[in-house]
Each structure stands twice: as structure tokens, then as C-alpha cells.
Design a protein around this motif. Structure first.
Motif, PDB file in Angstrom:
ATOM      1  N   ALA A   1       0.830  -1.208   0.000  1.00 59.82           N
ATOM      2  CA  ALA A   1       0.000   0.000   0.000  1.00 59.82           C
ATOM      3  C   ALA A   1       0.865   1.259   0.000  1.00 59.82           C
ATOM      4  CB  ALA A   1      -0.937  -0.003   1.206  1.00 59.82           C
ATOM      5  N   ILE A   2       1.940   1.250   0.764  1.00 53.62           N
ATOM      6  CA  ILE A   2       2.861   2.399   0.795  1.00 53.62           C
ATOM      7  C   ILE A   2       3.496   2.580  -0.582  1.00 53.62           C
ATOM      8  CG2 ILE A   2       5.021   3.283   1.762  1.00 53.62           C
ATOM      9  CD1 ILE A   2       4.220   1.795   4.401  1.00 53.62           C
ATOM     10  N   THR A   3       3.928   1.484  -1.189  1.00 58.49           N
ATOM     11  CA  THR A   3       4.537   1.544  -2.521  1.00 58.49           C
ATOM     12  C   THR A   3       3.582   2.169  -3.528  1.00 58.49           C
ATOM     13  OG1 THR A   3       5.850  -0.435  -2.024  1.00 58.49           O
ATOM     14  CG2 THR A   3       5.612   0.168  -4.346  1.00 58.49           C
ATOM     15  N   GLU A   4       2.351   1.730  -3.512  1.00 63.96           N
ATOM     16  CA  GLU A   4       1.344   2.263  -4.435  1.00 63.96           C
ATOM     17  C   GLU A   4       1.079   3.742  -4.167  1.00 63.96           C
ATOM     18  OE1 GLU A   4      -3.313   1.486  -5.628  1.00 63.96           O
ATOM     19  OE2 GLU A   4      -2.139  -0.190  -4.847  1.00 63.96           O
ATOM     20  N   SER A   5       1.003   4.118  -2.899  1.00 62.66           N
ATOM     21  CA  SER A   5       0.753   5.509  -2.538  1.00 62.66           C
ATOM     22  C   SER A   5       1.889   6.419  -3.006  1.00 62.66           C
ATOM     23  CB  SER A   5       0.573   5.631  -1.016  1.00 62.66           C
ATOM     24  OG  SER A   5       0.395   6.972  -0.638  1.00 62.66           O
ATOM     25  N   VAL A   6       3.126   5.994  -2.789  1.00 62.86           N
ATOM     26  CA  VAL A   6       4.290   6.779  -3.238  1.00 62.86           C
ATOM     27  C   VAL A   6       4.256   6.934  -4.754  1.00 62.86           C
ATOM     28  CG1 VAL A   6       6.807   6.708  -3.497  1.00 62.86           C
ATOM     29  CG2 VAL A   6       5.771   6.236  -1.266  1.00 62.86           C
ATOM     30  N   SER A   7       4.019   5.840  -5.452  1.00 59.52           N
ATOM     31  CA  SER A   7       3.989   5.867  -6.918  1.00 59.52           C
ATOM     32  C   SER A   7       2.896   6.793  -7.436  1.00 59.52           C
ATOM     33  CB  SER A   7       3.783   4.444  -7.443  1.00 59.52           C
ATOM     34  OG  SER A   7       3.808   4.435  -8.840  1.00 59.52           O
ATOM     35  N   ASP A   8       1.698   6.657  -6.869  1.00 57.86           N
ATOM     36  CA  ASP A   8       0.568   7.489  -7.306  1.00 57.86           C
ATOM     37  C   ASP A   8       0.820   8.964  -7.029  1.00 57.86           C
ATOM     38  OD1 ASP A   8      -0.751   5.201  -8.114  1.00 57.86           O
ATOM     39  OD2 ASP A   8      -2.128   5.152  -6.405  1.00 57.86           O
ATOM     40  N   MET A   9       1.299   9.275  -5.830  1.00 55.44           N
ATOM     41  CA  MET A   9       1.490  10.678  -5.452  1.00 55.44           C
ATOM     42  C   MET A   9       2.582  11.340  -6.293  1.00 55.44           C
ATOM     43  SD  MET A   9       1.436  12.125  -1.565  1.00 55.44           S
ATOM     44  CE  MET A   9      -0.233  11.585  -1.251  1.00 55.44           C
ATOM     45  N   ALA A  10       3.687  10.645  -6.522  1.00 58.30           N
ATOM     46  CA  ALA A  10       4.771  11.213  -7.334  1.00 58.30           C
ATOM     47  C   ALA A  10       4.310  11.430  -8.776  1.00 58.30           C
ATOM     48  CB  ALA A  10       5.997  10.308  -7.289  1.00 58.30           C
ATOM     49  N   ARG A  11       3.529  10.490  -9.291  1.00 58.88           N
ATOM     50  CA  ARG A  11       3.036  10.619 -10.672  1.00 58.88           C
ATOM     51  C   ARG A  11       2.016  11.751 -10.786  1.00 58.88           C
ATOM     52  NH1 ARG A  11       0.651   6.240 -10.965  1.00 58.88           N
ATOM     53  NH2 ARG A  11      -1.461   6.988 -10.898  1.00 58.88           N
ATOM     54  N   GLU A  12       1.052  11.784  -9.857  1.00 61.58           N
ATOM     55  CA  GLU A  12      -0.024  12.780  -9.943  1.00 61.58           C
ATOM     56  C   GLU A  12       0.459  14.199  -9.648  1.00 61.58           C
ATOM     57  OE1 GLU A  12      -2.934  11.228  -7.225  1.00 61.58           O
ATOM     58  OE2 GLU A  12      -3.351   9.491  -8.507  1.00 61.58           O
ATOM     59  N   GLN A  13       1.344  14.359  -8.675  1.00 57.41           N
ATOM     60  CA  GLN A  13       1.767  15.704  -8.279  1.00 57.41           C
ATOM     61  C   GLN A  13       2.959  16.236  -9.071  1.00 57.41           C
ATOM     62  OE1 GLN A  13       2.173  16.155  -4.033  1.00 57.41           O
ATOM     63  NE2 GLN A  13       0.114  15.376  -3.637  1.00 57.41           N
ATOM     64  N   LEU A  14       3.852  15.336  -9.500  1.00 51.35           N
ATOM     65  CA  LEU A  14       5.082  15.797 -10.142  1.00 51.35           C
ATOM     66  C   LEU A  14       5.320  15.212 -11.527  1.00 51.35           C
ATOM     67  CD1 LEU A  14       7.431  15.504  -7.031  1.00 51.35           C
ATOM     68  CD2 LEU A  14       6.266  17.560  -7.862  1.00 51.35           C
ATOM     69  N   GLY A  15       4.469  14.280 -11.941  1.00 49.33           N
ATOM     70  CA  GLY A  15       4.688  13.630 -13.225  1.00 49.33           C
ATOM     71  C   GLY A  15       5.883  12.690 -13.221  1.00 49.33           C
ATOM     72  N   GLU A  16       6.297  12.240 -12.038  1.00 49.97           N
ATOM     73  CA  GLU A  16       7.469  11.366 -11.899  1.00 49.97           C
ATOM     74  C   GLU A  16       7.033   9.913 -11.758  1.00 49.97           C
ATOM     75  OE1 GLU A  16      10.711  12.051 -11.920  1.00 49.97           O
ATOM     76  OE2 GLU A  16      10.624  14.231 -11.918  1.00 49.97           O
TER      77      GLU A  16
END
Length: 142
Positions: A75-90
Motif C-alpha cells: 500500500a505504501i509503494t502504491e501511494s508513493v507511486s501514485d502521489m509522485a506521478r499525480e503531483q510531479l509527473g514522476e
């Protein structure tokens, strides 16, 4: 001719410094965003290891945290991935360890994220891999 070369070199130095500062700001934003992604899923004992001044380091930052179970690590992995993609495009170039979710590593280039279950974190003790790294403890959210 020499003055043209001098001014060209000066412009190059200024643009290089600007680019460097821009990239460092982007990296700082990525570290903050990753930390928020960890906190969103109640990741614990977050440590940011600053490796910028260490010769031969493979990246500028390690972010290390833990979840209490493999499902929380996922769940942490998914949250980090989603947040970096949505907020920074990373997006991470690589994510390894999801098969058993005991230790997941996410590679963002200048930032490597390590998400452990507690016993694996204790065993590998990444925080102390470099004695001269500056460590920043991020408080747990209750």
C-alpha cells in the motif's frame, strides 16, 4: 575571439548553475512528495539519508521507511507511486521486491525509496550504511 569564448563560457556556467539549482529543487520536491505518500498509508520511522556529499554514492537521497506487514508495504509503494506521478509527473524507473513485499525498492534516479517490514529493515540497517550521511528523521503521523 578570446572575449567571445570567455562570454560564451560565462553564459554556459550561468545556465549550468541555473539547471543544477532547478534539478535540486525538483529533487527536494520529490523527496517531500514521497514522504507524504509514505505518511498517507501510515508508513513508520521514515528516515531521509542525504548522500549528496558522499563520493561514489549511487543517488542523492535514500528514503527509508517501514510498514507493519507485506500488505502495508504494498500500500505504501502504491501511494508513493501514485502521489509522485499525480503531483510531479514522476515515475520510478524500477520497482523491485513486490513479489513478497518484505523489502521494496523504488528507483527515482536521484532518490531511492526503500520500504521494509520491520525485521528486514533491522537486518539490512541501510540507515548506517554510510557513516557520514546526514540523516533526517521524519515524525510518524498518528
Amino acid at each position: 575571439m578570446e572575449s567571445v569564448l570567455f562570454w560564451g563560457y560565462l553564459v554556459y556556467l550561468c545556465s549550468s548553475k541555473h539547471t543544477y539549482l532547478y534539478l535540486m529543487e525538483q529533487t527536494s520536491q520529490l523527496v517531500d512528495t514521497i514522504t507524504k505518500g509514505i505518511q498517507e498509508k501510515k508508513g513508520q520511522h521514515i528516515v531521509v539519508a542525504d548522500l549528496k556529499g558522499i563520493e561514489g554514492a549511487i543517488c542523492n537521497y535514500f528514503i527509508i521507511c517501514q510498514g507493519n506487514s507485506p500488505s502495508q508495504v504494498e500500500a505504501i509503494t502504491e501511494s508513493v507511486s501514485d502521489m509522485a506521478r499525480e503531483q510531479l509527473g514522476e515515475k520510478p524507473s524500477t520497482v523491485v521486491g513486490l513479489e513478497n513485499a518484505q523489502w521494496v525498492a523504488m528507483d527515482y534516479g536521484d532518490v531511492l525509496v526503500h520500504i521494509f517490514v520491520p525485521d528486514m529493515r533491522d537486518f539490512y540497517d541501510l540507515e548506517h550504511l554510510w557513516d557520514d550521511a546526514e540523516l533526517t528523521q521524519i515524525p510518524d503521523l498518528d
